[in-house]
Design a protein around this motif. Structure first.
Motif, PDB file in Angstrom:
ATOM      1  N   VAL A  34     124.764  57.492  60.531  1.00  0.00           N
ATOM      2  CA  VAL A  34     125.763  57.434  59.401  1.00  0.00           C
ATOM      3  C   VAL A  34     126.128  57.766  58.245  1.00  0.00           C
ATOM      4  O   VAL A  34     127.486  58.280  57.799  1.00  0.00           O
ATOM      5  CB  VAL A  34     125.007  55.704  58.173  1.00  0.00           C
ATOM      6  N   PHE A  35     125.070  58.639  58.004  1.00  0.00           N
ATOM      7  CA  PHE A  35     125.341  59.761  56.546  1.00  0.00           C
ATOM      8  C   PHE A  35     125.928  61.134  57.558  1.00  0.00           C
ATOM      9  O   PHE A  35     127.106  62.134  57.156  1.00  0.00           O
ATOM     10  CB  PHE A  35     124.224  60.392  56.546  1.00  0.00           C
ATOM     11  N   ALA A  36     125.673  61.258  59.070  1.00  0.00           N
ATOM     12  CA  ALA A  36     126.832  62.485  60.027  1.00  0.00           C
ATOM     13  C   ALA A  36     128.315  62.238  60.019  1.00  0.00           C
ATOM     14  O   ALA A  36     128.763  62.475  60.146  1.00  0.00           O
ATOM     15  CB  ALA A  36     126.146  62.701  61.242  1.00  0.00           C
ATOM     16  N   GLU A  37     128.029  60.154  60.521  1.00  0.00           N
ATOM     17  CA  GLU A  37     129.283  60.242  60.365  1.00  0.00           C
ATOM     18  C   GLU A  37     130.401  59.944  58.523  1.00  0.00           C
ATOM     19  O   GLU A  37     131.913  60.125  59.024  1.00  0.00           O
ATOM     20  CB  GLU A  37     130.243  59.021  60.917  1.00  0.00           C
ATOM     21  N   HIS A  38     129.946  59.512  57.875  1.00  0.00           N
ATOM     22  CA  HIS A  38     130.510  59.083  57.147  1.00  0.00           C
ATOM     23  C   HIS A  38     130.103  59.966  56.124  1.00  0.00           C
ATOM     24  O   HIS A  38     130.856  59.707  55.067  1.00  0.00           O
ATOM     25  CB  HIS A  38     130.503  57.949  56.804  1.00  0.00           C
ATOM     26  N   GLY A  39     129.087  60.810  55.777  1.00  0.00           N
ATOM     27  CA  GLY A  39     128.642  61.759  55.163  1.00  0.00           C
ATOM     28  C   GLY A  39     128.520  60.766  53.702  1.00  0.00           C
ATOM     29  O   GLY A  39     127.928  59.696  54.072  1.00  0.00           O
ATOM     30  N   TYR A  40     127.498  61.889  52.566  1.00  0.00           N
ATOM     31  CA  TYR A  40     126.645  60.603  51.930  1.00  0.00           C
ATOM     32  C   TYR A  40     127.204  59.535  50.987  1.00  0.00           C
ATOM     33  O   TYR A  40     126.709  58.716  50.713  1.00  0.00           O
ATOM     34  CB  TYR A  40     125.419  61.400  51.104  1.00  0.00           C
ATOM     35  N   ALA A  41     128.002  60.807  50.542  1.00  0.00           N
ATOM     36  CA  ALA A  41     129.163  59.308  49.700  1.00  0.00           C
ATOM     37  C   ALA A  41     129.295  58.143  49.874  1.00  0.00           C
ATOM     38  O   ALA A  41     129.287  56.783  49.565  1.00  0.00           O
ATOM     39  CB  ALA A  41     130.134  59.966  48.883  1.00  0.00           C
ATOM     40  N   ALA A  42     130.211  57.850  51.572  1.00  0.00           N
ATOM     41  CA  ALA A  42     130.787  56.438  51.621  1.00  0.00           C
ATOM     42  C   ALA A  42     129.834  56.210  52.953  1.00  0.00           C
ATOM     43  O   ALA A  42     129.813  55.545  53.417  1.00  0.00           O
ATOM     44  CB  ALA A  42     131.332  57.286  52.611  1.00  0.00           C
ATOM     45  N   GLY A  43     128.270  57.099  53.454  1.00  0.00           N
ATOM     46  CA  GLY A  43     126.981  56.118  53.269  1.00  0.00           C
ATOM     47  C   GLY A  43     126.293  55.445  53.219  1.00  0.00           C
ATOM     48  O   GLY A  43     125.697  55.405  52.468  1.00  0.00           O
ATOM     49  N   THR A  44     127.246  54.073  53.170  1.00  0.00           N
ATOM     50  CA  THR A  44     126.624  52.653  51.922  1.00  0.00           C
ATOM     51  C   THR A  44     125.217  52.218  52.787  1.00  0.00           C
ATOM     52  O   THR A  44     125.492  52.070  53.714  1.00  0.00           O
ATOM     53  CB  THR A  44     127.848  52.013  51.960  1.00  0.00           C
ATOM     54  N   THR A  45     124.554  51.159  51.718  1.00  0.00           N
ATOM     55  CA  THR A  45     123.188  50.868  52.498  1.00  0.00           C
ATOM     56  C   THR A  45     124.201  49.817  53.310  1.00  0.00           C
ATOM     57  O   THR A  45     123.325  49.326  54.487  1.00  0.00           O
ATOM     58  CB  THR A  45     122.240  50.688  51.868  1.00  0.00           C
ATOM     59  N   ASN A  46     125.332  49.241  53.114  1.00  0.00           N
ATOM     60  CA  ASN A  46     125.943  48.316  54.258  1.00  0.00           C
ATOM     61  C   ASN A  46     125.720  48.623  55.251  1.00  0.00           C
ATOM     62  O   ASN A  46     126.040  48.136  56.404  1.00  0.00           O
ATOM     63  CB  ASN A  46     126.998  47.281  53.347  1.00  0.00           C
ATOM     64  N   ARG A  47     126.679  50.182  55.300  1.00  0.00           N
ATOM     65  CA  ARG A  47     126.921  50.939  57.002  1.00  0.00           C
ATOM     66  C   ARG A  47     125.838  50.811  57.349  1.00  0.00           C
ATOM     67  O   ARG A  47     125.439  50.439  58.704  1.00  0.00           O
ATOM     68  CB  ARG A  47     127.828  52.022  55.871  1.00  0.00           C
ATOM     69  N   ILE A  48     124.541  51.078  56.434  1.00  0.00           N
ATOM     70  CA  ILE A  48     123.778  51.120  57.047  1.00  0.00           C
ATOM     71  C   ILE A  48     122.698  49.959  57.627  1.00  0.00           C
ATOM     72  O   ILE A  48     122.128  50.368  58.767  1.00  0.00           O
ATOM     73  CB  ILE A  48     122.283  52.106  56.244  1.00  0.00           C
ATOM     74  N   ALA A  49     122.764  49.161  57.216  1.00  0.00           N
ATOM     75  CA  ALA A  49     121.826  47.652  57.694  1.00  0.00           C
ATOM     76  C   ALA A  49     122.640  47.616  58.551  1.00  0.00           C
ATOM     77  O   ALA A  49     122.267  47.033  60.087  1.00  0.00           O
ATOM     78  CB  ALA A  49     122.177  46.801  56.591  1.00  0.00           C
ATOM     79  N   GLU A  50     123.852  47.536  58.978  1.00  0.00           N
ATOM     80  CA  GLU A  50     124.890  46.890  59.710  1.00  0.00           C
ATOM     81  C   GLU A  50     124.988  48.054  60.763  1.00  0.00           C
ATOM     82  O   GLU A  50     124.599  46.906  62.148  1.00  0.00           O
ATOM     83  CB  GLU A  50     126.644  47.245  59.813  1.00  0.00           C
ATOM     84  N   ARG A  51     123.972  48.991  61.227  1.00  0.00           N
ATOM     85  CA  ARG A  51     124.262  50.473  61.738  1.00  0.00           C
ATOM     86  C   ARG A  51     123.123  49.733  62.515  1.00  0.00           C
ATOM     87  O   ARG A  51     122.908  49.707  63.852  1.00  0.00           O
ATOM     88  CB  ARG A  51     124.878  51.616  61.485  1.00  0.00           C
TER      89      ARG A  51
END
Length: 214
Positions: A34-51
């Motif tokens: 997620v951090f690699a794809e979206h960057g840190y600012a947009a790499g939310t915990t919601n995205r991490i949990a979904e992934r």
């Protein structure tokens, strides 16, 4: 800068069972993507949990937020670099070129993460008081190990091994970070050129060029 005891950088839960460790690993792997794809600012915990395929509540059982997740990813990245210390401890018994090639190759292998993720590491790690001392300690320990090896290696002819050790460690670290973060240089070309440059510097200007590793 965050305080050294900032709880935002600490995991909430240390896995004690295999299932919990698998979940923790899934969170970290998902966060890296997620951090690699979206960057840190947009790499939310919601995205991490979904992934990771878990609920946001489950994620928060392990980490208070994405700062703690990134801190653990950075810590793992540093831990993978410890191998080089033993490599330098054994250096005087091996040809200098072999030692340098092994060191450079290990550094390159430790930076095969996604270039975008490495950029996130470089941007955020130095800002955190919890992480910065660990980076500095790792760097200094490695320099001391390299100096000890240079002091005893028969092929090394530099007069100031203390400065030479700092140059070797810093050069490899900065160049490998730069290339891994997106420069258009192949790992084999990087390895060959770094070995040639450092080998000639340490052994003297008249040293023969090291063999090229295909």
């Amino acid at each position: 800068m965050m305080a050294a005891d900032d709880k935002r950088l600490r995991a909430r839960k240390t896995p004690r069972q295999a299932r919990a460790e698998i979940t923790r690993r899934r969170i970290l792997d998902a966060a890296a993507h997620v951090f690699a794809e979206h960057g840190y600012a947009a790499g939310t915990t919601n995205r991490i949990a979904e992934r990771a395929g878990i609920s946001i509540g489950s994620l928060y059982q392990y980490y208070p937020g994405k700062d703690a997740i990134l801190a653990e990813l950075i810590g793992g990245h540093l831990d993978r670099g410890i191998v080089s210390r033993q490599m330098w401890a054994d250096a005087p018994s091996a040809p200098l070129t072999d030692v340098l090639r092994g060191y450079v190759r290990q550094a390159v292998d430790n930076h095969r993460d996604d270039p975008q993720l490495l950029r996130v590491f470089l941007e955020h790690a130095p800002q955190w008081a919890d992480i910065a001392p660990r980076i500095a300690e790792f760097h200094q320990t490695e320099i001391e190990g390299v100096r000890e090896a240079l002091d005893h290696h028969p092929e090394v002819h530099v007069a100031d091994t203390a400065t030479a050790a700092q140059l070797v460690v810093t050069t490899v670290e900065l160049v490998v970070h730069w290339v891994s973060a997106g420069a258009e240089v192949t790992p084999s070309a990087l390895e060959n050129e770094l070995v040639a440059m450092l080998g000639r510097y340490l052994a003297g200007a008249d040293a023969p060029a090291p063999p090229v590793n295909g």
